[in-house]
Write an enzyme that holds these catalytic residues in place. Sequence first.
Site, PDB file in Angstrom:
ATOM      1  N   GLY A 515      48.255  40.688  26.870  1.00 61.08           N
ATOM      2  CA  GLY A 515      48.604  41.237  28.828  1.00 61.08           C
ATOM      3  C   GLY A 515      47.901  40.954  30.054  1.00 61.08           C
ATOM      4  N   PHE A 517      45.031  40.019  31.631  1.00 62.08           N
ATOM      5  CA  PHE A 517      43.152  40.408  31.141  1.00 62.08           C
ATOM      6  C   PHE A 517      42.272  40.827  30.411  1.00 62.08           C
ATOM      7  CE2 PHE A 517      43.756  41.935  35.666  1.00 62.08           C
ATOM      8  CZ  PHE A 517      43.460  41.187  36.644  1.00 62.08           C
ATOM      9  N   GLY A 518      43.241  40.847  28.883  1.00 66.25           N
ATOM     10  CA  GLY A 518      43.395  41.244  27.796  1.00 66.25           C
ATOM     11  C   GLY A 518      43.771  40.804  26.914  1.00 66.25           C
ATOM     12  N   SER A 519      44.207  41.121  25.526  1.00 67.24           N
ATOM     13  CA  SER A 519      44.471  40.860  24.137  1.00 67.24           C
ATOM     14  C   SER A 519      44.913  42.500  23.872  1.00 67.24           C
ATOM     15  CB  SER A 519      44.171  40.163  23.392  1.00 67.24           C
ATOM     16  OG  SER A 519      43.898  38.476  23.938  1.00 67.24           O
ATOM     17  N   ASP A 629      53.857  44.587  39.044  1.00 64.06           N
ATOM     18  CA  ASP A 629      53.028  43.897  38.556  1.00 64.06           C
ATOM     19  C   ASP A 629      54.743  43.403  37.515  1.00 64.06           C
ATOM     20  OD1 ASP A 629      53.175  41.085  37.112  1.00 64.06           O
ATOM     21  OD2 ASP A 629      51.766  41.525  35.591  1.00 64.06           O
TER      22      ASP A 629
END
Length: 822
Positions: A515, A517-519, A629
């Site tokens: 996603g 800013f991160g997994s 988003d």
Amino acid sequence: MRLPHVLLGLLLLCICLHDAATAATDTVSPGNGLAGGGRLVSNNSKFALGFFKTDSKSPNTYLGIWFNKVTKRTPLWSANGDSPVVDPASPELAIASDGNLVILDQATRSVIWSTSTHANVTTANGTVAVLLDDGNLVLRSASNASDVFWQSFDYPTDTLFAGAKIGWSKLTGLNRRLVSRKNLVDQAPGLYSLELDHNGVGHLLWNSTVEYWSSGDWNGHYFGLAPEMIGAVMPSFKFVNTEEEAYFVYTLHNDTAIVHTAIDVFGQGLVGIWLDSLQDWLINYRQPVFRCDVYATCGPFTICNDTAHGDQICSCMKGFSVRSPKEWELGDQKNGCMRNTPLECESDRNQTGLTDKFYSMQSVRLPDAKQVQAATSEDDCSQVCLRDCSCTAYSYWNGICSVWHDKLYNVKQELGAASDGNGGTFYIRLSAKELTSVAMKKSAITIGVTIGFAVGASTATLILTVILGLMIWRRKGKCFTRTLENGQGGIGIIAFRYVDLQRATKNFSEKLGGGSFGSVFKGNLSNSVTLAVKRLDGAHQGEKQFRAEVSSVGIIQHINLVKLIGFCCEGDQRLLVYEYMPNHSLDVHLFKADDTVLDWNLRYQIAIGVARGLAYLHTSCRDCIIHCDIKPENILLDASYVPKIADFGMAKVLGREFSHAMTTMRGTIGYLAPEWIGGTVVTSKVDVYSYGMVLFEIISGRRNSSPELFQDGDYSAFFPMQAARKLLSGEIGSLLDPNLHGDVNIEEVERVCKVACWCIQENELARPTMAEVVQVLEAFSSEDGRAALANQRSPLRQKFDVATVQVGEARRAAAGLVQGTS
Ligand SMILES: *[C@@H]1O[C@H](CO)[C@@H](O)[C@H](O)[C@H]1NC(C)=O
Ligand SMILES: *[C@@H]1O[C@H](CO)[C@@H](O)[C@H](O)[C@H]1NC(C)=O
Ligand SMILES: *[C@@H]1O[C@H](CO)[C@@H](O)[C@H](O)[C@H]1NC(C)=O
Ligand SMILES: *[C@@H]1O[C@H](CO)[C@@H](O)[C@H](O)[C@H]1NC(C)=O
Ligand SMILES: *[C@@H]1O[C@H](CO)[C@@H](O)[C@H](O)[C@H]1NC(C)=O
Ligand SMILES: *[C@@H]1O[C@H](CO)[C@@H](O)[C@H](O)[C@H]1NC(C)=O
Ligand SMILES: *[C@@H]1O[C@H](CO)[C@@H](O)[C@H](O)[C@H]1NC(C)=O
Ligand SMILES: *[C@@H]1O[C@H](CO)[C@@H](O)[C@H](O)[C@H]1NC(C)=O
């Protein structure tokens, strides 16, 4: 009872001014005072100083400074908040014979207020008071402008001016702090303040003692817990710490900008920007985000309800009534409520023989100041409370007996509060006499609340939460303790230990996707509950997103929004835990041919579901949230292919009273509305635009922005343009995803296409709201709805017709977008 109209502006009160007849100057000098309607105007015309009343019916007159051009007059500073000039006295601002600046009663010549500076004013050979271009009122030597004896910047009220310092002088001990005003009419100092400690950490305090928000440490760019301070339109902040002083100051990027940084009468800190185009303030930043998170904002023995509006936020507990109705109406609810009937234990001498009883309240966040008592049962716990006459409430949850003494502050209405252990049933102590009169109503209320709760959280989630609640060691991450208990606390989400999540995800081995800013990783708890765990990448971007996500996703619940189950905040680790979605995200089904093809009916249901989720975000939940988003990657599908909007990390939470957000650019190229590129003010219509783009992809099964579609500057193949063209010429069928093999309801396809064109109008005002989208899409799935829309005179139908006319414009928008991205 409704509040007078002065409250509608909530925090920004309009002040009534005497007509300014005299020509504006910026100086008061000996013999040239300021009286009645006269005013000083700074040389750049930005600030004005004069006498004002906050309400034409109030007898009080204050001396203050405001923005000269702002039509909703907002006091920024007042000299005599706690010593107003009371009618019929008429005040004059003058230089006294001792050189001080004073407010005199013109009739009696008595001094009402004075700068009372101890500096050696008398040697200065005359002083003058000047309103400078930055809004600072200075008392200085008449002959030497650098010889300043007193300045208003050293005695701020509720506003921090650009260029003014908030903080300490280590030499003199002078502490410049912001203090809220008592209420919308009374300019006397209130109970809330914003101040810096000696380490430079900012604190919002109640009665100078109880902290309810802290900025975190300064990291060179912003305070650790307030990353929102960074942004294109936010002023630039600076923290200075030297041997002489520690202070915080901000400067504007453009001196003509009108920015209001203040603490309002309700105890919330805010940064507002005046927009000439709107003739209104736009609140760009507010802390705490919710009023109920301000300490004692409603006073003792009240319930704070953040979902309510304006004057309805505070209400008295059962058996209590408003202590000071007049102030309550002015938005000053800090005196709270008082008992209708004294407790029996207090009237013991009367030998009534009655004992006090308890009234139960559910779905509330419990107040902080509690004592834990030894008790083995709920009954035992109530007896512990009854034995002490100062005990006013108890709660028994998970084997823990908590009791409260004296005044009860910060009880907050909250659905789902029971599940995080900070909630549960709250029993307040009332006189037996009082309880007899409410007993009849009680059962009805309890049922109402219980049903509300069951609807709010799906049964599965409820069970899940209970399982998790029982098995998780409830240590709360250090950095989040405050937020949990004081801030967006009691929101029914769980604080996980890092090791538990590490174990659940088999050391983060099964990656589901990435996603922003991160997994995201798959996890299992005791082999029965599947989770999606998002691990945020380090650095402060992650921190900001983490906070945004917990505070926005944590408070909202809707069938079409993914549910946040919990989080972890230990050391550098920031993780978010969601319900697991077995059918992945929409992009997998639309763009990857080898996966299951969604049939048209499912696609139509997904389109409606996403629209409903967005409509809820924009209008129904307590503050407007712009997702910012929307794209197929952020639309997840559960086991029954019900769509759930995910990834609120970029969401922008707006105060209820404002529909615009100024914000730095977020989102994903290809789904971005033109106003992201053109300007800084965005509204929920950016989500409508992105949603429209997603609708096209649902129809075509391919990305609108696939590069092969518009090679060599030929944008005619760009899907939204093709769609608009084919819609007009009636050949919509040729646009369809080939995987559907023509197996569609062509009428629905046409509607979806039309709605999509409607959504991507270049002019945001021409786009529908998400609620209108839901109305239209749902209308076409029922006979009644179709009939309603067939009515030429229905407002919806009229707007929809306009949209068709403007489809041509959508092409231009589409072309603009492609150029913007290439
Ligand atoms: C403002 O302008 C007047 C006239 O131009 C000038 O005399 C005065 O010194 C100015 N004041 C400041 C603070 O610059
Ligand atoms: C103030 O000025 C007078 C006259 O010049 C002088 O005698 C006195 O010492 C000064 N006081 C202070 C506190 O500086
Ligand atoms: C004080 O002001 C008067 C009149 O403006 C002037 O004549 C005198 O020289 C000044 N004295 C000093 C010490 O500046
Ligand atoms: C003006 O005042 C400043 C500050 O008190 C002092 O440093 C400066 O020498 C003064 N200038 C004149 C011309 O007296
Ligand atoms: C605020 O604190 C003061 C002393 O610290 C106390 O006397 C006063 O009662 C407090 N105010 C309230 C509203 O509790
Ligand atoms: C400041 O803003 C005004 C109004 O928006 C604009 O006209 C001016 O050019 C800006 N000044 C600078 C230095 O950017
Ligand atoms: C809280 O406010 C909302 C919106 O006004 C209302 O629907 C709800 O009933 C309120 N809750 C309570 C417990 O008063
Ligand atoms: C006790 O009884 C007297 C007389 O009935 C009544 O006036 C008084 O208010 C009672 N006291 C309390 C604390 O209820």
